[in-house]
Design an enzyme around this catalytic site. Structure first.
Site, PDB file in Angstrom:
ATOM      1  N   CYS A  90      -3.140  -0.904 -13.293  1.00  0.00           N
ATOM      2  CA  CYS A  90      -2.076  -0.761 -12.297  1.00  0.00           C
ATOM      3  C   CYS A  90      -0.950   0.151 -12.813  1.00  0.00           C
ATOM      4  CB  CYS A  90      -1.507  -2.129 -11.927  1.00  0.00           C
ATOM      5  SG  CYS A  90      -0.184  -1.928 -10.723  1.00  0.00           S
ATOM      6  N   LYS A 134       2.747   0.362   4.466  1.00  0.00           N
ATOM      7  CA  LYS A 134       1.637  -0.572   4.635  1.00  0.00           C
ATOM      8  C   LYS A 134       2.003  -1.675   5.634  1.00  0.00           C
ATOM      9  CE  LYS A 134       1.541  -1.852   0.225  1.00  0.00           C
ATOM     10  NZ  LYS A 134       1.494  -2.627  -1.043  1.00  0.00           N
ATOM     11  N   LYS A 168       0.585  -5.670   6.964  1.00  0.00           N
ATOM     12  CA  LYS A 168      -0.352  -6.736   6.613  1.00  0.00           C
ATOM     13  C   LYS A 168      -0.377  -7.857   7.648  1.00  0.00           C
ATOM     14  CE  LYS A 168      -0.117  -5.793   1.744  1.00  0.00           C
ATOM     15  NZ  LYS A 168       0.155  -6.324   0.398  1.00  0.00           N
ATOM     16  N   ARG A 171     -10.967  -0.462  -2.710  1.00  0.00           N
ATOM     17  CA  ARG A 171     -10.760  -1.783  -2.103  1.00  0.00           C
ATOM     18  C   ARG A 171     -11.495  -1.822  -0.762  1.00  0.00           C
ATOM     19  NH1 ARG A 171      -4.591  -2.674  -1.464  1.00  0.00           N
ATOM     20  NH2 ARG A 171      -4.604  -3.078  -3.695  1.00  0.00           N
ATOM     21  N   CYS A 226       2.233  -8.845  -5.950  1.00  0.00           N
ATOM     22  CA  CYS A 226       0.849  -8.878  -5.451  1.00  0.00           C
ATOM     23  C   CYS A 226       0.193 -10.253  -5.528  1.00  0.00           C
ATOM     24  CB  CYS A 226       0.009  -7.850  -6.188  1.00  0.00           C
ATOM     25  SG  CYS A 226       0.603  -6.161  -5.934  1.00  0.00           S
ATOM     26  N   ARG A 270      -3.767  -3.461   6.913  1.00  0.00           N
ATOM     27  CA  ARG A 270      -4.703  -3.697   5.803  1.00  0.00           C
ATOM     28  C   ARG A 270      -5.709  -4.798   6.160  1.00  0.00           C
ATOM     29  NH1 ARG A 270      -2.365  -2.041   0.844  1.00  0.00           N
ATOM     30  NH2 ARG A 270      -1.167  -0.152   1.236  1.00  0.00           N
ATOM     31  N   CYS A 300       4.914  -6.961 -12.194  1.00  0.00           N
ATOM     32  CA  CYS A 300       6.104  -6.245 -11.706  1.00  0.00           C
ATOM     33  C   CYS A 300       6.603  -6.939 -10.435  1.00  0.00           C
ATOM     34  CB  CYS A 300       5.778  -4.764 -11.465  1.00  0.00           C
ATOM     35  SG  CYS A 300       5.082  -4.425  -9.841  1.00  0.00           S
ATOM     36  N   CYS A 354      -1.832 -11.300 -10.854  1.00  0.00           N
ATOM     37  CA  CYS A 354      -2.222  -9.993 -10.304  1.00  0.00           C
ATOM     38  C   CYS A 354      -2.967  -9.198 -11.366  1.00  0.00           C
ATOM     39  CB  CYS A 354      -0.991  -9.237  -9.827  1.00  0.00           C
ATOM     40  SG  CYS A 354      -0.025  -8.555 -11.194  1.00  0.00           S
TER      41      CYS A 354
HETATM   42 FE1  SRM Z   1      -0.452  -5.085  -4.244  1.00  0.00          FE
HETATM   43  C1  SRM Z   1       0.694  -1.998  -4.944  1.00  0.00           C
HETATM   44  C2  SRM Z   1      -2.930  -4.724  -6.429  1.00  0.00           C
HETATM   45  C3  SRM Z   1      -1.918  -7.820  -2.940  1.00  0.00           C
HETATM   46  C4  SRM Z   1       2.524  -5.958  -2.764  1.00  0.00           C
HETATM   47  N1  SRM Z   1      -1.038  -3.584  -5.433  1.00  0.00           N
HETATM   48  C5  SRM Z   1      -0.452  -2.357  -5.555  1.00  0.00           C
HETATM   49  C6  SRM Z   1      -1.291  -1.407  -6.414  1.00  0.00           C
HETATM   50  C7  SRM Z   1      -2.190  -0.618  -5.526  1.00  0.00           C
HETATM   51  C8  SRM Z   1      -0.500  -0.513  -7.373  1.00  0.00           C
HETATM   52  C9  SRM Z   1      -0.114   0.850  -6.864  1.00  0.00           C
HETATM   53  O1  SRM Z   1       0.841   0.957  -6.077  1.00  0.00           O
HETATM   54  O2  SRM Z   1      -0.746   1.816  -7.263  1.00  0.00           O
HETATM   55  C10 SRM Z   1      -2.065  -2.478  -7.238  1.00  0.00           C
HETATM   56  C11 SRM Z   1      -3.405  -2.035  -7.787  1.00  0.00           C
HETATM   57  C12 SRM Z   1      -3.675  -2.700  -9.107  1.00  0.00           C
HETATM   58  C13 SRM Z   1      -5.065  -2.561  -9.573  1.00  0.00           C
HETATM   59  O3  SRM Z   1      -5.262  -1.911 -10.629  1.00  0.00           O
HETATM   60  O4  SRM Z   1      -5.974  -3.093  -8.958  1.00  0.00           O
HETATM   61  C14 SRM Z   1      -2.039  -3.666  -6.306  1.00  0.00           C
HETATM   62  N2  SRM Z   1      -2.167  -6.012  -4.541  1.00  0.00           N
HETATM   63  C15 SRM Z   1      -3.020  -5.775  -5.558  1.00  0.00           C
HETATM   64  C16 SRM Z   1      -4.091  -6.835  -5.644  1.00  0.00           C
HETATM   65  C17 SRM Z   1      -5.434  -6.318  -6.125  1.00  0.00           C
HETATM   66  C18 SRM Z   1      -3.582  -7.957  -6.566  1.00  0.00           C
HETATM   67  C19 SRM Z   1      -4.589  -8.996  -6.987  1.00  0.00           C
HETATM   68  O5  SRM Z   1      -4.487  -9.363  -8.164  1.00  0.00           O
HETATM   69  O6  SRM Z   1      -5.416  -9.453  -6.218  1.00  0.00           O
HETATM   70  C20 SRM Z   1      -4.046  -7.356  -4.199  1.00  0.00           C
HETATM   71  C21 SRM Z   1      -4.973  -6.595  -3.286  1.00  0.00           C
HETATM   72  C22 SRM Z   1      -4.865  -7.081  -1.889  1.00  0.00           C
HETATM   73  C23 SRM Z   1      -5.881  -6.534  -0.930  1.00  0.00           C
HETATM   74  O7  SRM Z   1      -7.040  -6.887  -1.069  1.00  0.00           O
HETATM   75  O8  SRM Z   1      -5.491  -5.803  -0.025  1.00  0.00           O
HETATM   76  C24 SRM Z   1      -2.616  -7.055  -3.831  1.00  0.00           C
HETATM   77  N3  SRM Z   1       0.168  -6.568  -2.994  1.00  0.00           N
HETATM   78  C25 SRM Z   1      -0.569  -7.666  -2.669  1.00  0.00           C
HETATM   79  C26 SRM Z   1       0.272  -8.649  -2.059  1.00  0.00           C
HETATM   80  C27 SRM Z   1      -0.153 -10.038  -1.598  1.00  0.00           C
HETATM   81  C28 SRM Z   1      -0.490 -10.071  -0.144  1.00  0.00           C
HETATM   82  O9  SRM Z   1      -0.563  -9.021   0.503  1.00  0.00           O
HETATM   83  O10 SRM Z   1      -0.674 -11.167   0.364  1.00  0.00           O
HETATM   84  C29 SRM Z   1       1.552  -8.113  -2.015  1.00  0.00           C
HETATM   85  C30 SRM Z   1       2.826  -8.828  -1.506  1.00  0.00           C
HETATM   86  C31 SRM Z   1       2.926  -8.891  -0.030  1.00  0.00           C
HETATM   87  C32 SRM Z   1       3.579  -7.675   0.519  1.00  0.00           C
HETATM   88  O11 SRM Z   1       2.896  -6.654   0.672  1.00  0.00           O
HETATM   89  O12 SRM Z   1       4.781  -7.706   0.755  1.00  0.00           O
HETATM   90  C33 SRM Z   1       1.468  -6.802  -2.608  1.00  0.00           C
HETATM   91  N4  SRM Z   1       1.307  -4.107  -3.868  1.00  0.00           N
HETATM   92  C34 SRM Z   1       2.423  -4.657  -3.305  1.00  0.00           C
HETATM   93  C35 SRM Z   1       3.482  -3.705  -3.342  1.00  0.00           C
HETATM   94  C36 SRM Z   1       4.930  -3.925  -2.833  1.00  0.00           C
HETATM   95  C37 SRM Z   1       5.067  -3.615  -1.391  1.00  0.00           C
HETATM   96  C38 SRM Z   1       6.493  -3.656  -0.921  1.00  0.00           C
HETATM   97  O13 SRM Z   1       6.702  -3.901   0.254  1.00  0.00           O
HETATM   98  O14 SRM Z   1       7.398  -3.411  -1.712  1.00  0.00           O
HETATM   99  C39 SRM Z   1       2.966  -2.553  -3.963  1.00  0.00           C
HETATM  100  C40 SRM Z   1       3.697  -1.230  -4.250  1.00  0.00           C
HETATM  101  C41 SRM Z   1       3.847  -0.372  -3.051  1.00  0.00           C
HETATM  102  O15 SRM Z   1       3.321  -0.629  -1.978  1.00  0.00           O
HETATM  103  O16 SRM Z   1       4.562   0.614  -3.205  1.00  0.00           O
HETATM  104  C42 SRM Z   1       1.601  -2.855  -4.292  1.00  0.00           C
HETATM  105 FE1  SF4 Z   2       0.536  -3.972 -10.162  1.00  0.00          FE
HETATM  106 FE2  SF4 Z   2       2.898  -5.053  -9.755  1.00  0.00          FE
HETATM  107 FE3  SF4 Z   2       0.933  -5.487  -8.037  1.00  0.00          FE
HETATM  108 FE4  SF4 Z   2       0.828  -6.599 -10.378  1.00  0.00          FE
HETATM  109  S1  SF4 Z   2       2.416  -7.001  -8.842  1.00  0.00           S
HETATM  110  S2  SF4 Z   2      -0.873  -5.494  -9.381  1.00  0.00           S
HETATM  111  S3  SF4 Z   2       1.762  -5.090 -11.684  1.00  0.00           S
HETATM  112  S4  SF4 Z   2       1.872  -3.551  -8.411  1.00  0.00           S
END
Ligand code: SRM
Ligand code: SF4
Length: 561
Positions: free
Chosen positions: A431, A205, A207, A73, A474, A142, A470, A425
């Site tokens: 993922c 993390k 943000k 990323r 995201c 981030r 899930c 997502c």
């Molecule tokens: Fe996310 C984890 C993809 C935006 C909340 N996110 C992941 C992981 C890395 C899975 C992992 O833990 O191994 C995913 C990778 C999937 C893949 O194969 O690409 C993933 N997140 C994404 C992306 C690519 C979704 C998308 O379809 O665009 C977004 C990349 C953002 C970026 O460029 O940095 C993405 N993730 C978000 C957002 C939206 C936002 O930030 O505005 C959130 C919700 C906001 C937040 O953080 O509260 C988000 N991602 C999570 C979480 C839950 C965090 C938490 O506080 O519980 C995880 C899991 C974790 O961190 O343990 C996670």
């Molecule tokens: Fe993966 Fe869950 Fe984020 Fe979708 S919402 S990319 S399933 S971690």
């Protein structure tokens, strides 16, 4: 170090400022994976170890290790890049990754399917285009988001400048990235320190997003730290600062929940860096370091209270918050098609389904964007809804750009508003957290939802629908009018009641639904909406007024129902 900390804390502390044994792990040809500790450290360098989940079972049966590859990323504050950078990102995606680019919900590029032996080449390649992946992931700040706001060109330029500065200011200072990937000089131990983060970085993390009203494309309330630009006569006067937002939750665990960020107060642009640093430092010192599911700033705010956080930030930064200025948001989606900016240049927002840039049977998206990059004199802006703006097109070039987008089938004209307002997502197959499909399922689901809405005379329904595999959230599904959150294979929770501007959380309505149940439920909800809605009323407002779901007033208490 305190023995009662999460094992991740020890990995960070023992990593020698994020070096770990990454070099050795990458050089190990016996496995496609990294060592478990390096798989954590690699995130700070912007890449994740993954395996192809479609192939897991088959490989297990054949006694093969999972098919490992890496997701990388980039860091791209505000999602802005030049055509030259686009061409580099495109070439690397086609040659060293899985042939696609993925535009993310935080306005940057992701590559999937990079082999271990190619990681260094990818990082060196993007570095030649002056793009890095530092802090793309990991327990640091981030990619900083910024509203792409193509119309108010001058204001956008100014605010985007602050988003970049915040991003630079909050970068880790370790030279590990340059040393390992860019063959930079080795630093003497004594010369290194992390003035903002310390050697264990943040508990989790972090943000940051910058919004420019009236558009809330960045979903500023979903961020740990938010800045809302306040402008007078088109010039930036300061920011309302927000803290404590986040989406992630765990099914069935009421101690985890999505939360909207709260107002800390107003600051001038010049004060914003000190305030950002103070919020980060407060979270560094007061955040939870044992249980990672409660380690985001939102839980620190719940625990110590907003006033205590504000006091702490004022004390550390020396900045006194003024009362927040009034703001009003009108939407959190994208506005498609051409618009003219205040500087007389033109901007075209294109729809990129699920942010996946690839050539399809009826739309040559990747090729078309490459052709445009070869002639484009403005920039590219990735939106927080996974779309793309061709920004700053001079009037004399508009026709040429239009000809390419038409020829390649890239205009959004033939897409329904329901589809244009939706995001999904990544989920399966890359993922590791996915419980259900999202990106791969969305096109089919959207077809069916479009047919349903058309049946009720709602073909032009302006709707924010978001689906994730899930509950991590995201695609920020908890802010959608209709949120679908993966619960298990082909099963989703259905949430209702976002307000179309990203300022209200939705509410769990039905649990664990299969497709027929989702469509059946939407069918009856659309029927009621068509019959009972008031003029101009949004679907998300209707479901609350009609008592279908109660509004969420306190995420900690209300969310799980
Ligand atoms: Fe996310 C984890 C993809 C935006 C909340 N996110 C992941 C992981 C890395 C899975 C992992 O833990 O191994 C995913 C990778 C999937 C893949 O194969 O690409 C993933 N997140 C994404 C992306 C690519 C979704 C998308 O379809 O665009 C977004 C990349 C953002 C970026 O460029 O940095 C993405 N993730 C978000 C957002 C939206 C936002 O930030 O505005 C959130 C919700 C906001 C937040 O953080 O509260 C988000 N991602 C999570 C979480 C839950 C965090 C938490 O506080 O519980 C995880 C899991 C974790 O961190 O343990 C996670
Ligand atoms: Fe993966 Fe869950 Fe984020 Fe979708 S919402 S990319 S399933 S971690």
């Amino acid at each position: 170090m305190d023995a009662k900390v999460n094992p991740n804390e020890l990995i960070k502390a023992n990593s020698n400022y994020l070096r770990g044994t990454l070099r050795e792990s990458i050089a190990d040809e016996l496995t496609g994976a990294l060592s478990p500790a390096d798989a954590q450290i690699s995130k700070f360098h912007g890449f994740y170890e993954q395996d192809d989940r479609d192939k897991r079972q088959d490989r297990r049966e054949r006694f093969l290790e999972p098919q490992y590859s890496f997701m990388l990323r980039a860091r791209l504050p505000g999602g802005v890049c030049t055509p030259k950078q686009w061409l580099v990102m495109d070439r690397i995606g086609r040659t060293l990754a899985n042939g696609t680019l993925r535009l993310t919900t935080r306005q940057t590029f992701q590559y999937h399917g990079i082999l271990k032996r190619d990681i260094k080449g990818v990082i060196q390649g993007i570095n030649q285009a002056l793009i890095d992946s530092i802090g793309g992931c990991g327990d640091v700040n981030r990619n900083v988001m910024c509203n792409p706001n193509p119309v108010q060109s001058d204001l956008h330029g100014e605010v985007h400048g602050w988003a970049r500065r915040i991003s630079e200011h909050l970068l880790p200072r370790t030279r590990a990235y340059h040393e390992i990937w860019l063959d930079g000089e080795k630093v003497q131990d004594s010369e290194e320190s992390e003035p903002i983060y310390g050697e264990t970085y943040l508990p989790r993390k972090f943000k940051t997003a910058v919004a420019i009203p009236p558009h809330n494309d960045v979903d500023v309330y979903a961020n740990d730290l938010g800045f809302i630009a306040i402008a007078e006569e088109g010039r930036l006067t300061g920011f309302n600062v927000l803290a404590g937002g986040g989406m992630g939750a765990t099914h069935g665990d009421p101690t985890t929940f999505p939360r909207l960020a709260d107002d800390l107060g107003f600051v001038t642009p010049q004060q914003s860096l000190a305030v950002a640093e103070a919020v980060v430092a407060t979270q560094r010192d007061l955040g939870e370091r044992l249980d990672r599911s409660h380690a985001r700033l939102k839980y620190t705010v719940e625990r110590i209270g907003l006033d205590a956080l504000r006091d702490e930030v004022e004390r550390r930064s020396g900045v006194h918050f003024e009362p927040p200025r009034p703001v009003r948001f009108t939407d959190h989606g994208d506005r498609y098609g051409w618009v003219e900016g205040t500087d007389g240049r033109w901007h075209l927002t294109l729809y990129v389904e699920n942010g996946r840039v690839r050539d399809g049977p009826d739309r040559a998206l990747m090729t078309g964007l490459r052709e445009i990059a070869a002639i484009h004199r403005g920039d590219y802006r990735i939106t927080p809804n996974q779309n793309l703006i061709l920004a700053g097109v001079p009037a004399d070039q508009k026709q040429r750009v239009e000809a390419i987008v038409r020829e390649r089938g890239l205009l959004a004209e033939d897409r329904s508003r329901l589809r244009l307002g939706s995001i999904a997502c990544v989920a399966l197959p890359t993922c590791p957290q996915a419980m259900a499909e999202a990106e791969r399922y969305f096109p089919d689901l959207a077809d069916k939802a479009e047919a349903l809405s058309a049946r009720h005379g709602l073909a032009d329904l302006d709707l924010v629908l978001r689906i994730t595999g899930c509950p991590n959230g995201c695609a920020r599904p908890y802010l959608a009018e209709i949120g679908l959150v993966g619960k298990g294979p082909r099963r989703y929770n259905l949430l209702l009641g976002g307000d179309g501007t990203g300022t209200r959380l939705n509410k769990l309505y039905r649990e664990n639904l299969a497709e027929e149940e989702i469509l059946g439920t939407l069918d009856s909800l659309f029927a009621r909406f068509a019959a009972e809605r008031r003029p101009g009323e949004r679907f998300g407002d209707f479901v609350i007024r009609a008592g279908i779901v109660p509004p969420v007033t306190d995420a900690a208490r209300d969310f799980h129902g």
